[in-house]
Motif scaffolding. Structure first.
Motif, PDB file in Angstrom:
ATOM      1  N   ALA A 122       0.760  -1.284   0.031  1.00  0.00           N
ATOM      2  CA  ALA A 122      -0.044  -0.090   0.014  1.00  0.00           C
ATOM      3  C   ALA A 122       0.922   1.232  -0.043  1.00  0.00           C
ATOM      4  CB  ALA A 122      -1.050  -0.020   1.189  1.00  0.00           C
ATOM      5  N   ALA A 123       2.100   1.274   0.729  1.00  0.00           N
ATOM      6  CA  ALA A 123       2.664   2.448   0.810  1.00  0.00           C
ATOM      7  C   ALA A 123       3.529   2.640  -0.446  1.00  0.00           C
ATOM      8  CB  ALA A 123       4.041   2.195   1.820  1.00  0.00           C
ATOM      9  N   THR A 155      -6.586   5.602  -9.918  1.00  0.00           N
ATOM     10  CA  THR A 155      -6.865   4.237  -9.476  1.00  0.00           C
ATOM     11  C   THR A 155      -6.039   3.581  -8.363  1.00  0.00           C
ATOM     12  OG1 THR A 155      -8.120   3.900 -11.658  1.00  0.00           O
ATOM     13  CG2 THR A 155      -7.492   2.055 -10.441  1.00  0.00           C
ATOM     14  N   MET A 156      -4.816   3.858  -8.922  1.00  0.00           N
ATOM     15  CA  MET A 156      -3.773   3.269  -7.736  1.00  0.00           C
ATOM     16  C   MET A 156      -3.978   3.690  -6.546  1.00  0.00           C
ATOM     17  SD  MET A 156      -2.114   0.803  -9.255  1.00  0.00           S
ATOM     18  CE  MET A 156      -0.499   0.998  -8.326  1.00  0.00           C
ATOM     19  N   GLY A 157      -4.131   5.055  -6.415  1.00  0.00           N
ATOM     20  CA  GLY A 157      -4.368   5.783  -4.951  1.00  0.00           C
ATOM     21  C   GLY A 157      -5.614   5.055  -4.439  1.00  0.00           C
ATOM     22  N   ALA A 193      -4.651   1.758  -3.138  1.00  0.00           N
ATOM     23  CA  ALA A 193      -3.699   1.846  -2.154  1.00  0.00           C
ATOM     24  C   ALA A 193      -4.406   2.243  -0.926  1.00  0.00           C
ATOM     25  CB  ALA A 193      -2.440   2.867  -2.429  1.00  0.00           C
ATOM     26  N   SER A 194      -5.295   3.014  -1.152  1.00  0.00           N
ATOM     27  CA  SER A 194      -6.083   3.530   0.282  1.00  0.00           C
ATOM     28  C   SER A 194      -6.821   2.285   0.487  1.00  0.00           C
ATOM     29  CB  SER A 194      -7.052   4.712  -0.293  1.00  0.00           C
ATOM     30  OG  SER A 194      -7.942   4.996   0.938  1.00  0.00           O
ATOM     31  N   GLU A 195      -7.506   1.492  -0.260  1.00  0.00           N
ATOM     32  CA  GLU A 195      -8.115   0.461  -0.030  1.00  0.00           C
ATOM     33  C   GLU A 195      -7.329  -0.762   0.774  1.00  0.00           C
ATOM     34  OE1 GLU A 195     -11.349  -0.371   0.171  1.00  0.00           O
ATOM     35  OE2 GLU A 195     -11.947   1.791  -0.371  1.00  0.00           O
ATOM     36  N   GLN A 251      -7.055  -2.909   8.699  1.00  0.00           N
ATOM     37  CA  GLN A 251      -8.389  -3.651   9.416  1.00  0.00           C
ATOM     38  C   GLN A 251      -7.830  -5.001   9.591  1.00  0.00           C
ATOM     39  OE1 GLN A 251     -11.451  -2.635  10.265  1.00  0.00           O
ATOM     40  NE2 GLN A 251     -11.770  -4.460  11.149  1.00  0.00           N
ATOM     41  N   THR A 252      -7.023  -5.603   8.745  1.00  0.00           N
ATOM     42  CA  THR A 252      -6.594  -6.911   8.989  1.00  0.00           C
ATOM     43  C   THR A 252      -5.780  -7.260  10.118  1.00  0.00           C
ATOM     44  OG1 THR A 252      -6.557  -7.670   6.503  1.00  0.00           O
ATOM     45  CG2 THR A 252      -5.408  -8.773   8.032  1.00  0.00           C
ATOM     46  N   LYS A 253      -4.731  -5.869  10.199  1.00  0.00           N
ATOM     47  CA  LYS A 253      -3.977  -5.950  11.463  1.00  0.00           C
ATOM     48  C   LYS A 253      -4.707  -5.681  12.637  1.00  0.00           C
ATOM     49  CE  LYS A 253       0.115  -3.409  12.848  1.00  0.00           C
ATOM     50  NZ  LYS A 253       1.250  -2.224  12.669  1.00  0.00           N
ATOM     51  N   THR A 254      -5.893  -5.067  12.759  1.00  0.00           N
ATOM     52  CA  THR A 254      -6.669  -4.805  13.594  1.00  0.00           C
ATOM     53  C   THR A 254      -7.279  -6.275  14.097  1.00  0.00           C
ATOM     54  OG1 THR A 254      -7.105  -2.635  13.362  1.00  0.00           O
ATOM     55  CG2 THR A 254      -8.680  -3.518  14.864  1.00  0.00           C
TER      56      THR A 254
END
Length: 578
Positions: A401-402, A427-429, A432-434, A441-444
């Motif tokens: 994402a970064a 689109t990439m942005g 990347a945001s998603e 969210q996965t980390k959470t």
């Protein structure tokens, strides 16, 4: 040898002194005179007895034979006759001499001394006094039968003499007197003379009646005088025989007195010996009697105390008996309770067996839980691995994402290069945001999963620890249950033994009750016996006191007896003056 010569010459005469005998019975001249006067024996009697000599002499043999015929027909008197040193013929001659001596006299001291000698001879032959006196009855019959004939003959002679005198007077008067004599049958006129006399007396009937009455009175007087004269002969003989009997009795009394005096002398000597021999034993016996009396009193007191103790023991035994009854009842109750305990112990053993089975099932379940927990731990490790991988993916996603953001920014910086590129950057942005949002969210979520896994791990560890503790407790409980089962089995066996022993206790208690009751009855009997013993001891004490008093009396009597014997005082000596 004439009978008179054999009189008094028997073999027993040399065994005693006649003069000494006469002196002992007091037969002196004065005594003889008094006795003769007392019964009326005088010189007239002596003359009459002298007149009887022909009669006695003529009848002596017949009287002696009849006398001994009577004596010898009885066994008792025959035994005494057989003791005499004389034969029967000699005794008969002596009897004949005795009969003649009754009429010949003289009736002086020598005569009656001879009578005393005769009485003594009979006493020496052990003839009882009643037999000796009884012989006089035989004499009376033998003598009086002859005297009766003599008196009758005297009456007949007197009547004949009277008739002869009246006949002589009738012949002189030739009157009514002759008629009276002829009427009585004593006249010697013929019947014809009587008839003539009766015819001639017609004129003098009154005088004849008076004369006849006088003749009848004269006749009666003559008969009475003849009878009286004969009876006086009998009386004279009886008086002499009475004197004879008195003196014979005196010889018996003298013999008894001699024996009594000898006995008194013997008893006097014996009394002195008894006094000498008895004084010390009497004193000892007196002392012993007092000791016995004191001991009897002590025994009585001790027996009374014993009786009191026995009564107390009897009461205590009654209490023991009651307690034994209670023990018996308690033993019955304990036996019932023991039976119930035995049943409960058996039920406990069964329950323990069931519990042991349940504990086995719990142990199996615990093993299964432990296995599940091991599987859960494995799964938790798998989750940890997955979380690690997801965390790694998240890191890479974040990097991606970064990078996408960087690329997007770069693309935006180069936006002037063309529109198409601008859309791509946008689109990439967005991507990347998603991606970043997904990564975050996965980390959470991963953090939540990690925390949940950690919590599961901790819970699983606690469950394992609890399971292990449960297993340990189950093991401990199992051991305890086994020990409980062993204890219950021991309790069951002990309960059975207790029940058996309680049965024995109950039987022993019953036996004890019976024994106590028997002992109580025995004690009651013993108490009664003790009371009787106490009473008897009291009686013994009283008897001992009486014995002591009696011994004192005996001792005093012995002293008095000795004193009386030594001083010559003897109340048993007969008084011959009576």
């Amino acid at each position: 040898m004439q009978p008179e010569e054999t009189f008094g010459n028997g073999g027993l005469n040399g065994t005693f002194d006649v003069d000494d005998l006469v002196d002992r019975i007091g037969l002196d001249d004065g005594e003889l005179a008094w006795r003769k006067e007392f019964i009326g024996f005088d010189s007239a009697d002596e003359r009459r007895l002298a007149d009887l000599e022909p009669l006695l002499r003529d009848n002596r043999e017949a009287i002696a034979d009849d006398f001994y015929d009577n004596v010898l027909q009885y066994e008792r008197t025959q035994t005494i006759v057989n003791r005499s040193p004389k034969g029967t013929d000699a005794l008969k001659q002596t009897q004949q001499a005795y009969l003649v001596s009754l009429a010949t006299g003289p009736y002086d001291q020598d005569f009656f001394a001879n009578r005393a000698r005769i009485g003594k001879l009979h006493e020496l032959l052990d003839m009882p006094l009643h037999q000796y006196v009884g012989q006089y009855g035989v004499y009376y019959e033998l003598l009086l039968s002859r005297l009766n004939e003599r008196v009758q003959q005297q009456v007949v002679d007197a009547i004949i003499e009277w008739a002869d005198e009246r006949e002589a007077e009738a012949e002189e008067s030739a009157g009514g007197l002759g008629r009276v004599v002829n009427a009585l049958g004593f006249g010697r006129h013929t019947a014809e003379q009587g008839a003539e006399t009766g015819a001639e007396s017609g004129a003098g009937d009154n005088d004849g009646d008076a004369t006849q009455t006088a003749l009848e009175e004269s006749f009666e007087t003559t008969v009475r005088e003849a009878i009286d004269d004969g009876m006086l002969d009998v009386l004279s003989l009886l008086r002499l025989l009475n004197l004879d009997m008195q003196i014979a009795v005196d010889t018996y009394v003298d013999a008894d007195a001699q024996r009594l005096e000898d006995e008194i002398d013997r008893r006097a000597a014996l009394a002195r010996e008894v006094e000498s021999d008895v004084q010390a034993p009497l004193a000892d016996l007196h002392t012993a009697g007092e000791t016995v009396a004191h001991r009897a009193e002590s025994i009585s007191d001790q027996t009374e105390t014993q009786a009191t103790h026995i009564e107390s023991a009897a009461r205590e035994l009654d209490d023991v008996s009651d307690a034994a009854d209670e023990i018996a009842h308690a033993a019955d109750a304990a036996r019932a309770e023991s039976a119930r305990t035995e049943r409960l112990a058996a039920d406990g053993v069964d329950a323990a067996d069931e519990a042991l089975d349940e504990l086995g099932a719990i142990e199996d379940a615990t093993d299964r839980v432990a296995a599940d927990m091991d599987a859960l731990a494995d799964r938790i490790e798998a989750i940890d691995d997955l979380v690690d991988r997801l965390d790694d993916l998240t890191q890479r996603t974040s990097v991606l994402a970064a990078n996408a953001k960087i690329e997007s920014a770069r693309a935006t910086g180069d936006s002037g290069a063309g529109a198409g590129t601008g859309n791509s950057s946008e689109t990439m942005g967005i991507i990347a945001s998603e991606v970043r949002s997904f990564a975050q969210q996965t980390k959470t979520d991963l953090a939540d999963i990690a925390r949940a896994a950690e919590a599961i791990r901790e819970d699983a560890a606690a469950a394992v620890e609890t399971t292990e503790e449960t297993v340990d407790r189950v093991d401990t409980g199992t051991d305890r249950v086994r020990r409980t089962i062993d204890s219950l089995e021991e309790i069951h066996e002990s309960a059975q033994t207790t029940t058996a022993r309680m049965d024995e206790v109950a039987a022993a208690a019953d036996q004890q009750v019976a024994g106590v009751e028997s002992t109580a009855q025995t004690l009651a009997d013993l108490s009664e016996s003790a009371n009787e013993v106490a009473s008897s001891a009291a009686s013994v004490a009283a008897a001992s006191e009486e014995q002591t008093a009696s011994l004192r009396t005996v001792r005093d009597s012995v002293d008095r007896l000795t004193d009386e014997v030594e001083t010559g005082v003897d109340a048993s000596q007969p008084d011959r003056s009576v």
